[in-house]
Design a protein around this motif. Sequence first.
Motif, PDB file in Angstrom:
ATOM      1  N   ALA A  77     -91.491  33.812  11.828  1.00  0.00           N
ATOM      2  CA  ALA A  77     -91.842  34.307  12.619  1.00  0.00           C
ATOM      3  C   ALA A  77     -91.400  34.950  13.618  1.00  0.00           C
ATOM      4  O   ALA A  77     -91.660  35.402  13.452  1.00  0.00           O
ATOM      5  CB  ALA A  77     -92.802  33.001  13.376  1.00  0.00           C
ATOM      6  N   VAL A  78     -90.333  34.145  13.667  1.00  0.00           N
ATOM      7  CA  VAL A  78     -89.006  34.984  14.474  1.00  0.00           C
ATOM      8  C   VAL A  78     -88.652  35.932  14.316  1.00  0.00           C
ATOM      9  O   VAL A  78     -88.131  37.121  14.441  1.00  0.00           O
ATOM     10  CB  VAL A  78     -88.112  33.757  15.268  1.00  0.00           C
ATOM     11  N   ASN A  79     -88.669  35.447  12.147  1.00  0.00           N
ATOM     12  CA  ASN A  79     -87.647  36.749  11.965  1.00  0.00           C
ATOM     13  C   ASN A  79     -89.230  38.030  11.910  1.00  0.00           C
ATOM     14  O   ASN A  79     -88.324  39.145  11.623  1.00  0.00           O
ATOM     15  CB  ASN A  79     -87.711  36.776  10.149  1.00  0.00           C
ATOM     16  N   VAL A  80     -90.134  38.218  12.061  1.00  0.00           N
ATOM     17  CA  VAL A  80     -91.242  39.182  11.904  1.00  0.00           C
ATOM     18  C   VAL A  80     -91.501  39.471  13.176  1.00  0.00           C
ATOM     19  O   VAL A  80     -90.790  41.058  13.224  1.00  0.00           O
ATOM     20  CB  VAL A  80     -92.321  38.079  11.655  1.00  0.00           C
ATOM     21  N   VAL A  81     -91.225  38.974  14.334  1.00  0.00           N
ATOM     22  CA  VAL A  81     -91.258  39.634  15.325  1.00  0.00           C
ATOM     23  C   VAL A  81     -90.178  40.355  16.531  1.00  0.00           C
ATOM     24  O   VAL A  81     -89.578  40.937  17.188  1.00  0.00           O
ATOM     25  CB  VAL A  81     -92.480  38.742  16.888  1.00  0.00           C
ATOM     26  N   GLN A  82     -89.263  39.521  16.606  1.00  0.00           N
ATOM     27  CA  GLN A  82     -87.698  39.529  16.569  1.00  0.00           C
ATOM     28  C   GLN A  82     -87.891  39.191  18.168  1.00  0.00           C
ATOM     29  O   GLN A  82     -87.527  40.482  18.506  1.00  0.00           O
ATOM     30  CB  GLN A  82     -87.298  40.515  16.113  1.00  0.00           C
ATOM     31  N   PRO A  83     -87.585  38.459  19.420  1.00  0.00           N
ATOM     32  CA  PRO A  83     -88.271  38.478  20.095  1.00  0.00           C
ATOM     33  C   PRO A  83     -86.839  38.513  21.239  1.00  0.00           C
ATOM     34  O   PRO A  83     -86.681  38.890  22.045  1.00  0.00           O
ATOM     35  CB  PRO A  83     -88.916  37.374  20.556  1.00  0.00           C
ATOM     36  N   LYS A 143     -91.847  36.788  25.576  1.00  0.00           N
ATOM     37  CA  LYS A 143     -92.375  37.102  24.433  1.00  0.00           C
ATOM     38  C   LYS A 143     -91.942  35.924  23.613  1.00  0.00           C
ATOM     39  O   LYS A 143     -92.448  36.125  22.455  1.00  0.00           O
ATOM     40  CB  LYS A 143     -91.074  38.182  23.731  1.00  0.00           C
ATOM     41  N   LEU A 187     -94.319  33.722  21.302  1.00  0.00           N
ATOM     42  CA  LEU A 187     -94.448  33.171  19.791  1.00  0.00           C
ATOM     43  C   LEU A 187     -94.093  32.421  19.631  1.00  0.00           C
ATOM     44  O   LEU A 187     -94.825  31.773  18.745  1.00  0.00           O
ATOM     45  CB  LEU A 187     -93.067  34.401  19.614  1.00  0.00           C
ATOM     46  N   THR A 226     -96.938  30.623  17.216  1.00  0.00           N
ATOM     47  CA  THR A 226     -96.735  29.816  15.656  1.00  0.00           C
ATOM     48  C   THR A 226     -96.751  28.784  15.724  1.00  0.00           C
ATOM     49  O   THR A 226     -97.937  28.176  14.503  1.00  0.00           O
ATOM     50  CB  THR A 226     -95.281  29.951  16.057  1.00  0.00           C
ATOM     51  N   GLN A 231     -80.018  36.343  17.421  1.00  0.00           N
ATOM     52  CA  GLN A 231     -80.889  38.144  17.764  1.00  0.00           C
ATOM     53  C   GLN A 231     -80.720  38.058  18.761  1.00  0.00           C
ATOM     54  O   GLN A 231     -79.739  39.255  18.901  1.00  0.00           O
ATOM     55  CB  GLN A 231     -82.564  37.691  17.766  1.00  0.00           C
TER      56      GLN A 231
END
Length: 435
Positions: free
Chosen positions: A93-99, A219, A223, A227, A316
């Motif tokens: 989830a965090v790799n796809v959305v990259q908050p 964000k 997320l 998730t 990130q």
Amino acid sequence: MALLKQLYIQVIIGIALGVLVGVLWPETGVAMKPLGDAFIALLRMMLAPIIFCSVVTGLAHVADMRQLGRLALKSLIYFEVLTTIAMSLGFIAVNVVQPGVGLHATGLVANDSIAKIASTAGQFTAVGFFLSIIPNTMVDAFAKGDILQVLLISILTGAALSVGGRGHDSAILKGIVEAQTVLFRILGFIMRLAPIGAFGAIAAAVGAFGAATLLYLAKLVVLYWATSIFFVIVVLGVVTALIGLSIFKILLIIRDELLVVLGTASSEVVLPRLMLKLEKTGCDGAIVGFVVPSGYSFNLDGTSIYMAIAVAFIAQATDTPFTLWQQAGVLAILLLTSKGGTTVAGGAFVKLAATLQTVHALPLNGLGLLFGVDRLMATCTALTNVVGNTVATFVVAKWEKAFDQARWDAYQIEQAMGDSDDAPEAAIVSSDVAH
């Protein structure tokens, strides 16, 4: 008026009033904090003795010690598989959305809070964790209220009473059963204060951080919640479907407990009541007594998702290179550092700090980014952990053929008729008669 007698309705009203007071009168909201603290303290006071009585009375009826070993093995395997899935889902989830991308928080400096957390985390070792399960004395475990230490003593006591199959007639066991009845009656009294406790905790949180807290780092928070909801509905939904149950029916069963957790951001406060309700809905007492307390230290699905998302978010946000291979390595570390410590204040931060200190690739000061949304994250973590351990109990009970379908069906009928507002003392007495 009959609806107002339901605990979950009362808690919803308490939460709504708490938000209102916190937004309109922040100073008054902060002053309400002792109400939430007192309610949580009252419930935590009950944890150790109720766990002890529940585990002992359950295991005393286990004639075959091989059954206990099989129960422990199945439970731990299930815990590890589900927490690994939860962590993997968090990383995806965090790799796809990259908050955290674009935040460029590269100038973070250390503060006293981070230094204190780092000091605590520096004491974490695998060997130290397992040795900490053994109390200095039997009394010390109850004095500190350490769940794992109390669980160890309870298992040993229950196993000793069951040896030779004479535990049923033991005067000690009869005394423990009587004590359990009294404890659940006290619990019933305390739970009447849940709306007041939820009001105080929510009012203080909103009053201290302001309504802007609900938008800060939105964000990341959205997320994490999304998730966790996906994990509960889809992942745990598939798990429950495989054993012939519905995740939505399970959520409906524990709605009171979930609302109390929502108001207090603590999963420990509903542990005794959750154990009682799981027995009432068909799970064997021995299964409940072992799986739920051990799950509170080893089956932390919400904590697993939180730590995976938090680690990648810090990378990130601070523009730190963090490859998929490095994330896989952190995943292996998280499988250890995410366990235990549920009763320690700020436990999630300590576990996260322990992970960051082990990895060294990520800045420890990145923890400061998460302080502002700690309350929102902690609430989601506690809710997910409670649901995860509830599902785990049903799964293990089904595996062990220790699930009473008739009691499950009867409870569903009670809910449909609106008569499922638990009376803990009556339920535990009927459970004793069944034994």
